[in-house]
Design a protein around this motif. Structure first.
Motif, short mmCIF file in Angstrom:
data_model
loop_
_atom_site.label_atom_id
_atom_site.label_comp_id
_atom_site.label_asym_id
_atom_site.label_seq_id
_atom_site.Cartn_x
_atom_site.Cartn_y
_atom_site.Cartn_z
N LEU A 29 7.64 2.66 -5.64
CA LEU A 29 8.20 3.42 -4.52
C LEU A 29 9.70 3.58 -4.67
CD1 LEU A 29 7.99 4.85 -1.86
CD2 LEU A 29 8.01 2.63 -0.69
N ALA A 30 10.38 2.50 -5.02
CA ALA A 30 11.83 2.56 -5.16
C ALA A 30 12.21 3.58 -6.23
CB ALA A 30 12.38 1.18 -5.52
N ARG A 31 11.51 3.52 -7.33
CA ARG A 31 11.83 4.45 -8.42
C ARG A 31 11.57 5.90 -8.02
NH1 ARG A 31 12.36 3.48 -14.44
NH2 ARG A 31 11.99 5.50 -15.43
N GLY A 34 -2.32 -2.61 -2.87
CA GLY A 34 -1.38 -1.58 -3.32
C GLY A 34 -1.66 -0.24 -2.67
N TRP A 35 -0.71 0.67 -2.86
CA TRP A 35 -0.84 2.00 -2.25
C TRP A 35 -1.55 2.97 -3.19
CZ3 TRP A 35 4.85 0.79 -1.96
CH2 TRP A 35 5.14 0.07 -0.80
N ARG A 36 -2.29 3.87 -2.60
CA ARG A 36 -2.87 4.94 -3.39
C ARG A 36 -1.79 6.00 -3.60
NH1 ARG A 36 -8.47 6.03 -0.36
NH2 ARG A 36 -8.55 7.43 -2.16
N ARG A 57 -2.79 2.45 -8.46
CA ARG A 57 -2.31 1.63 -7.34
C ARG A 57 -0.83 1.35 -7.54
NH1 ARG A 57 -6.25 1.14 -3.19
NH2 ARG A 57 -7.60 2.65 -4.22
N TYR A 58 -0.06 1.54 -6.46
CA TYR A 58 1.39 1.42 -6.55
C TYR A 58 1.92 0.27 -5.69
CZ TYR A 58 1.02 6.10 -8.50
OH TYR A 58 0.69 7.19 -9.26
N PRO A 117 -0.65 0.77 -13.02
CA PRO A 117 -1.94 0.08 -13.07
C PRO A 117 -3.03 0.82 -12.30
CG PRO A 117 -0.27 -1.21 -11.88
CD PRO A 117 0.42 -0.09 -12.55
N ARG A 118 -4.26 0.66 -12.78
CA ARG A 118 -5.39 1.35 -12.17
C ARG A 118 -6.39 0.33 -11.65
NH1 ARG A 118 -5.74 6.97 -13.70
NH2 ARG A 118 -3.91 7.45 -14.93
N THR A 119 -7.16 0.76 -10.68
CA THR A 119 -8.32 -0.04 -10.28
C THR A 119 -9.37 0.09 -11.38
OG1 THR A 119 -9.49 1.78 -9.22
CG2 THR A 119 -7.86 0.64 -7.90
#
Lengths: 144, 144
Positions: free
Chosen positions: A56-58, A12-14, A50-51, A42-44
DNA sequence: CCTTGATCCTGGAGCGGCTCCAGGATCTAC
DNA sequence: GTAGATCCTGGAGCCGCTCCAGGATCAAGG
Protein backbone atom coordinates in the motif's frame (compact mmCIF):
# COMPACT_ATOMS: atom_id res chain seq x y z
CA UNK A 1 -8.50 -29.41 11.79
CA UNK A 2 -5.54 -27.34 10.81
CA UNK A 3 -5.55 -23.78 12.12
CA UNK A 4 -5.91 -22.49 8.54
CA UNK A 5 -9.06 -24.44 7.91
CA UNK A 6 -10.98 -24.23 4.66
CA UNK A 7 -13.37 -21.50 5.74
CA UNK A 8 -10.79 -19.15 7.21
CA UNK A 9 -10.60 -15.91 5.30
CA UNK A 10 -7.21 -15.36 3.68
CA UNK A 11 -5.20 -12.57 5.31
CA UNK A 12 -4.22 -9.37 3.53
CA UNK A 13 -6.06 -7.13 1.11
CA UNK A 14 -7.38 -8.16 -2.24
CA UNK A 15 -6.46 -6.13 -5.27
CA UNK A 16 -9.62 -4.07 -5.20
CA UNK A 17 -9.23 -3.27 -1.52
CA UNK A 18 -5.66 -2.12 -2.05
CA UNK A 19 -6.72 0.01 -4.99
CA UNK A 20 -9.54 1.60 -2.99
CA UNK A 21 -7.13 2.46 -0.18
CA UNK A 22 -4.74 4.05 -2.65
CA UNK A 23 -7.52 5.80 -4.52
CA UNK A 24 -6.94 4.19 -7.87
CA UNK A 25 -8.52 1.71 -10.24
CA UNK A 26 -7.92 -2.01 -9.56
CA UNK A 27 -6.66 -2.42 -13.11
CA UNK A 28 -4.01 0.17 -12.43
CA UNK A 29 -2.52 -2.06 -9.75
CA UNK A 30 -2.22 -4.89 -12.21
CA UNK A 31 -0.76 -2.54 -14.80
CA UNK A 32 1.91 -1.26 -12.40
CA UNK A 33 2.87 -4.79 -11.52
CA UNK A 34 3.11 -5.70 -15.20
CA UNK A 35 5.55 -2.89 -15.93
CA UNK A 36 7.54 -3.54 -12.79
CA UNK A 37 6.60 -0.48 -10.75
CA UNK A 38 5.12 -2.77 -8.14
CA UNK A 39 6.90 -6.04 -7.32
CA UNK A 40 5.25 -9.41 -7.90
CA UNK A 41 3.03 -10.03 -4.96
CA UNK A 42 2.25 -13.17 -2.94
CA UNK A 43 -0.76 -15.18 -4.03
CA UNK A 44 -3.26 -17.38 -2.30
CA UNK A 45 -3.14 -21.03 -3.27
CA UNK A 46 -5.84 -20.25 -5.81
CA UNK A 47 -3.78 -17.53 -7.44
CA UNK A 48 -5.37 -14.41 -6.00
CA UNK A 49 -3.04 -11.57 -5.05
CA UNK A 50 -2.87 -10.55 -1.37
CA UNK A 51 -1.39 -7.24 -0.28
CA UNK A 52 -0.03 -5.80 2.93
CA UNK A 53 0.81 -2.33 4.26
CA UNK A 54 4.17 -2.22 2.48
CA UNK A 55 2.49 -2.69 -0.88
CA UNK A 56 0.00 0.00 0.00
CA UNK A 57 2.77 2.43 0.91
CA UNK A 58 4.53 1.83 -2.36
CA UNK A 59 1.38 2.15 -4.43
CA UNK A 60 0.49 5.37 -2.67
CA UNK A 61 3.94 6.69 -3.37
CA UNK A 62 3.56 5.94 -7.06
CA UNK A 63 0.08 7.48 -7.20
CA UNK A 64 1.19 10.60 -5.38
CA UNK A 65 4.13 11.04 -7.72
CA UNK A 66 1.83 10.59 -10.71
CA UNK A 67 -0.54 13.21 -9.33
CA UNK A 68 2.44 15.55 -9.16
CA UNK A 69 2.96 14.92 -12.85
CA UNK A 70 6.04 12.69 -12.70
CA UNK A 71 6.15 10.25 -15.61
CA UNK A 72 6.31 6.53 -14.92
CA UNK A 73 9.99 6.63 -15.85
CA UNK A 74 10.58 9.41 -13.33
CA UNK A 75 8.67 7.49 -10.68
CA UNK A 76 10.98 4.58 -11.39
CA UNK A 77 13.97 6.84 -10.79
CA UNK A 78 12.52 8.14 -7.54
CA UNK A 79 11.91 4.60 -6.36
CA UNK A 80 15.42 3.59 -7.38
CA UNK A 81 16.98 6.45 -5.43
CA UNK A 82 14.87 5.56 -2.43
CA UNK A 83 15.68 1.88 -2.79
CA UNK A 84 19.44 2.31 -2.66
CA UNK A 85 19.26 4.88 0.11
CA UNK A 86 20.21 7.81 -2.10
CA UNK A 87 20.71 11.29 -0.76
CA UNK A 88 18.14 13.99 -0.32
CA UNK A 89 20.06 15.97 -2.92
CA UNK A 90 19.43 13.37 -5.58
CA UNK A 91 15.73 13.45 -4.94
CA UNK A 92 15.73 17.22 -4.84
CA UNK A 93 17.45 17.28 -8.24
CA UNK A 94 14.81 15.02 -9.76
CA UNK A 95 12.03 17.10 -8.28
CA UNK A 96 13.64 20.36 -9.40
CA UNK A 97 14.01 19.10 -12.95
CA UNK A 98 10.38 18.11 -13.00
CA UNK A 99 9.37 21.44 -11.50
CA UNK A 100 11.05 23.20 -14.40
CA UNK A 101 9.10 21.10 -16.88
CA UNK A 102 5.87 21.88 -15.06
CA UNK A 103 6.59 25.58 -15.10
CA UNK A 104 7.30 25.42 -18.81
CA UNK A 105 4.02 23.67 -19.48
CA UNK A 106 2.28 26.16 -17.23
CA UNK A 107 3.61 29.07 -19.27
CA UNK A 108 2.43 27.44 -22.49
CA UNK A 109 -0.99 26.77 -21.09
CA UNK A 110 -1.29 30.31 -19.79
CA UNK A 111 -0.53 31.65 -23.26
CA UNK A 112 -3.17 29.36 -24.71
CA UNK A 113 -5.72 30.54 -22.18
CA UNK A 114 -4.99 34.21 -22.86
CA UNK A 115 -5.33 33.72 -26.60
CA UNK A 116 -8.55 31.75 -26.20
CA UNK A 117 -10.01 34.27 -23.79
CA UNK A 118 -9.24 37.11 -26.19
CA UNK A 119 -10.88 35.24 -29.04
CA UNK A 120 -14.01 34.49 -27.06
CA UNK A 121 -14.24 38.02 -25.72
CA UNK A 122 -13.78 39.46 -29.19
CA UNK A 123 -16.94 37.86 -30.55
CA UNK A 124 -19.81 38.98 -28.41
CA UNK A 125 -22.27 39.87 -31.16
CA UNK A 126 -23.69 36.44 -31.82
CA UNK A 127 -26.03 36.68 -34.78
CA UNK A 128 -23.49 37.26 -37.50
CA UNK A 129 -24.12 34.38 -39.89
CA UNK A 130 -20.84 34.40 -41.79
CA UNK A 131 -18.57 33.93 -38.85
CA UNK A 132 -15.45 35.97 -39.21
CA UNK A 133 -14.34 34.36 -36.00
CA UNK A 134 -13.83 31.08 -37.78
CA UNK A 135 -11.34 32.71 -40.09
CA UNK A 136 -9.97 35.15 -37.58
CA UNK A 137 -9.97 32.64 -34.77
CA UNK A 138 -6.87 31.03 -36.05
CA UNK A 139 -5.22 33.92 -37.79
CA UNK A 140 -1.69 33.33 -36.72
CA UNK A 141 1.87 33.61 -37.93
CA UNK A 142 1.08 32.43 -41.42
CA UNK A 143 3.52 33.34 -44.14
CA UNK A 144 0.81 33.68 -46.79
CA UNK B 1 4.10 17.12 -77.98
CA UNK B 2 1.15 17.60 -75.70
CA UNK B 3 1.27 20.68 -73.49
CA UNK B 4 1.62 18.49 -70.41
CA UNK B 5 4.66 16.70 -71.75
CA UNK B 6 6.50 14.04 -69.81
CA UNK B 7 9.15 16.28 -68.27
CA UNK B 8 6.81 19.01 -67.02
CA UNK B 9 6.85 19.32 -63.26
CA UNK B 10 3.47 18.45 -61.76
CA UNK B 11 1.66 21.49 -60.33
CA UNK B 12 0.83 21.87 -56.65
CA UNK B 13 2.72 21.10 -53.48
CA UNK B 14 3.91 17.69 -52.45
CA UNK B 15 3.02 16.40 -49.02
CA UNK B 16 6.29 17.49 -47.44
CA UNK B 17 6.01 20.97 -48.90
CA UNK B 18 2.50 21.37 -47.55
CA UNK B 19 3.59 20.14 -44.14
CA UNK B 20 6.52 22.55 -44.07
CA UNK B 21 4.24 25.46 -44.91
CA UNK B 22 1.85 24.45 -42.14
CA UNK B 23 4.67 23.77 -39.70
CA UNK B 24 3.94 20.13 -39.08
CA UNK B 25 5.32 16.70 -39.81
CA UNK B 26 4.57 15.17 -43.23
CA UNK B 27 3.20 12.09 -41.50
CA UNK B 28 0.69 14.25 -39.69
CA UNK B 29 -0.82 15.25 -43.03
CA UNK B 30 -1.34 11.61 -43.93
CA UNK B 31 -2.74 10.93 -40.48
CA UNK B 32 -5.28 13.75 -40.75
CA UNK B 33 -6.37 12.48 -44.13
CA UNK B 34 -6.77 8.97 -42.74
CA UNK B 35 -9.07 10.11 -39.97
CA UNK B 36 -11.03 12.41 -42.26
CA UNK B 37 -9.89 15.78 -40.95
CA UNK B 38 -8.44 16.53 -44.36
CA UNK B 39 -10.36 15.42 -47.45
CA UNK B 40 -8.90 12.94 -49.92
CA UNK B 41 -6.64 14.91 -52.19
CA UNK B 42 -5.96 14.71 -55.94
CA UNK B 43 -3.07 12.55 -57.03
CA UNK B 44 -0.62 12.59 -59.89
CA UNK B 45 -0.93 9.72 -62.34
CA UNK B 46 1.74 7.97 -60.31
CA UNK B 47 -0.24 8.26 -57.09
CA UNK B 48 1.53 11.15 -55.37
CA UNK B 49 -0.65 13.65 -53.54
CA UNK B 50 -0.69 17.24 -54.79
CA UNK B 51 -1.98 20.11 -52.67
CA UNK B 52 -3.19 23.63 -53.30
CA UNK B 53 -3.81 26.74 -51.18
CA UNK B 54 -7.21 25.51 -50.00
CA UNK B 55 -5.63 22.40 -48.50
CA UNK B 56 -3.00 24.54 -46.87
CA UNK B 57 -5.62 26.81 -45.33
CA UNK B 58 -7.49 23.85 -43.90
CA UNK B 59 -4.40 22.20 -42.53
CA UNK B 60 -3.30 25.45 -40.92
CA UNK B 61 -6.71 25.79 -39.36
CA UNK B 62 -6.45 22.33 -37.86
CA UNK B 63 -2.93 22.91 -36.61
CA UNK B 64 -3.83 26.26 -35.07
CA UNK B 65 -6.79 24.73 -33.30
CA UNK B 66 -4.61 21.91 -32.03
CA UNK B 67 -2.08 24.41 -30.72
CA UNK B 68 -4.94 26.05 -28.83
CA UNK B 69 -5.59 22.69 -27.24
CA UNK B 70 -8.77 21.70 -29.07
CA UNK B 71 -9.07 17.93 -29.40
CA UNK B 72 -9.38 16.37 -32.83
CA UNK B 73 -13.07 15.84 -32.13
CA UNK B 74 -13.47 19.52 -31.29
CA UNK B 75 -11.60 20.49 -34.42
CA UNK B 76 -14.04 18.36 -36.35
CA UNK B 77 -16.91 20.29 -34.76
CA UNK B 78 -15.34 23.64 -35.60
CA UNK B 79 -14.84 22.54 -39.19
CA UNK B 80 -18.42 21.30 -39.35
CA UNK B 81 -19.80 24.60 -38.08
CA UNK B 82 -17.65 26.46 -40.58
CA UNK B 83 -18.63 24.09 -43.38
CA UNK B 84 -22.36 24.62 -43.01
CA UNK B 85 -22.02 28.34 -42.47
CA UNK B 86 -22.91 28.27 -38.79
CA UNK B 87 -23.21 31.38 -36.71
CA UNK B 88 -20.50 33.16 -34.80
CA UNK B 89 -22.38 32.26 -31.67
CA UNK B 90 -21.94 28.55 -32.26
CA UNK B 91 -18.22 28.95 -32.66
CA UNK B 92 -18.04 31.17 -29.62
CA UNK B 93 -19.84 28.52 -27.59
CA UNK B 94 -17.34 25.85 -28.62
CA UNK B 95 -14.43 28.12 -27.84
CA UNK B 96 -15.91 29.15 -24.51
CA UNK B 97 -16.45 25.55 -23.50
CA UNK B 98 -12.85 24.76 -24.36
CA UNK B 99 -11.65 27.84 -22.51
CA UNK B 100 -13.33 26.53 -19.37
CA UNK B 101 -11.53 23.23 -19.71
CA UNK B 102 -8.22 25.00 -20.21
CA UNK B 103 -8.77 27.11 -17.13
CA UNK B 104 -9.58 24.01 -15.14
CA UNK B 105 -6.41 22.31 -16.27
CA UNK B 106 -4.50 25.49 -15.55
CA UNK B 107 -5.73 25.53 -11.96
CA UNK B 108 -4.71 21.90 -11.50
CA UNK B 109 -1.29 22.50 -12.94
CA UNK B 110 -0.79 25.56 -10.77
CA UNK B 111 -1.58 23.53 -7.69
CA UNK B 112 0.92 20.89 -8.78
CA UNK B 113 3.59 23.53 -9.33
CA UNK B 114 3.00 25.09 -5.93
CA UNK B 115 3.24 21.75 -4.20
CA UNK B 116 6.37 20.79 -6.11
CA UNK B 117 7.99 24.15 -5.47
CA UNK B 118 7.30 23.83 -1.76
CA UNK B 119 8.80 20.36 -1.68
CA UNK B 120 11.93 21.39 -3.51
CA UNK B 121 12.34 24.51 -1.40
CA UNK B 122 11.86 22.50 1.78
CA UNK B 123 14.92 20.32 1.16
CA UNK B 124 17.85 22.63 0.73
CA UNK B 125 20.30 20.78 2.98
CA UNK B 126 21.53 18.17 0.54
CA UNK B 127 23.79 15.79 2.43
CA UNK B 128 21.22 13.98 4.51
CA UNK B 129 21.68 10.38 3.50
CA UNK B 130 18.39 8.96 4.68
CA UNK B 131 16.16 11.17 2.66
CA UNK B 132 13.15 12.22 4.64
CA UNK B 133 12.02 13.96 1.50
CA UNK B 134 11.33 10.63 -0.14
CA UNK B 135 8.90 9.80 2.62
CA UNK B 136 7.69 13.31 3.22
CA UNK B 137 7.64 14.19 -0.46
CA UNK B 138 4.41 12.42 -0.96
CA UNK B 139 2.86 12.72 2.43
CA UNK B 140 -0.67 13.41 1.46
CA UNK B 141 -4.24 12.76 2.52
CA UNK B 142 -3.60 9.16 3.51
CA UNK B 143 -6.08 7.51 5.80
CA UNK B 144 -3.43 5.31 7.47
C1' DC C 1 -25.61 -26.28 1.55
C1' DC C 2 -26.62 -23.60 -2.43
C1' DT C 3 -27.14 -19.79 -4.99
C1' DT C 4 -26.20 -15.18 -6.32
C1' DG C 5 -23.46 -11.49 -7.38
C1' DA C 6 -19.07 -9.39 -6.63
C1' DT C 7 -14.46 -9.92 -7.36
C1' DC C 8 -10.62 -12.18 -9.14
C1' DC C 9 -7.69 -14.37 -12.97
C1' DT C 10 -5.38 -14.02 -17.90
C1' DG C 11 -3.95 -12.06 -22.29
C1' DG C 12 -5.04 -8.69 -25.42
C1' DA C 13 -7.33 -4.55 -27.49
C1' DG C 14 -8.53 0.35 -27.39
C1' DC C 15 -8.07 5.39 -26.40
C1' DG C 16 -5.75 10.13 -28.33
C1' DG C 17 -2.47 12.15 -31.30
C1' DC C 18 0.69 11.44 -33.49
C1' DT C 19 5.50 9.36 -35.14
C1' DC C 20 8.19 5.91 -37.11
C1' DC C 21 9.20 1.73 -39.71
C1' DA C 22 9.91 -1.62 -43.70
C1' DG C 23 10.09 -2.31 -48.29
C1' DG C 24 9.37 -0.59 -52.26
C1' DA C 25 8.33 3.17 -56.15
C1' DT C 26 9.16 7.70 -57.89
C1' DC C 27 11.02 12.14 -58.32
C1' DT C 28 14.69 15.76 -58.72
C1' DA C 29 19.24 17.54 -59.24
C1' DC C 30 23.58 16.95 -60.82
C1' DG D 1 22.50 7.96 -65.70
C1' DT D 2 22.74 7.89 -61.00
C1' DA D 3 22.48 9.29 -56.21
C1' DG D 4 19.70 10.77 -52.70
C1' DA D 5 15.49 12.81 -51.32
C1' DT D 6 10.79 12.12 -51.16
C1' DC D 7 6.81 9.57 -51.92
C1' DC D 8 3.67 5.33 -51.42
C1' DT D 9 1.28 1.60 -48.26
C1' DG D 10 -0.14 -0.83 -44.09
C1' DG D 11 1.04 -1.57 -39.60
C1' DA D 12 3.53 -1.03 -35.09
C1' DG D 13 5.01 1.83 -31.18
C1' DC D 14 4.68 5.56 -27.68
C1' DC D 15 2.26 6.83 -22.75
C1' DG D 16 -0.79 5.73 -19.02
C1' DC D 17 -4.04 3.66 -18.23
C1' DT D 18 -8.91 1.35 -18.88
C1' DC D 19 -11.83 -2.09 -20.56
C1' DC D 20 -13.03 -6.53 -22.50
C1' DA D 21 -13.97 -11.69 -22.97
C1' DG D 22 -14.30 -15.83 -20.93
C1' DG D 23 -13.62 -18.22 -17.17
C1' DA D 24 -12.54 -19.27 -11.89
C1' DT D 25 -13.14 -18.03 -7.13
C1' DC D 26 -14.90 -15.75 -3.16
C1' DA D 27 -18.30 -13.82 0.35
C1' DA D 28 -22.78 -13.22 1.93
C1' DG D 29 -27.80 -14.28 2.17
C1' DG D 30 -31.43 -17.61 2.40
Amino acid sequence: MSPSSSRTREPGWRRGELAARAGCHPETVRFYERIGLLPPVPRTDRGHRRYGPAHLARLRFVRAARRLGFSLEEVRELLAVGGRGGTCEEVRALAARHLLAVEHRLAELTAVRDRLAALVAGCRRGEDPDCALLERLFAGPWDG
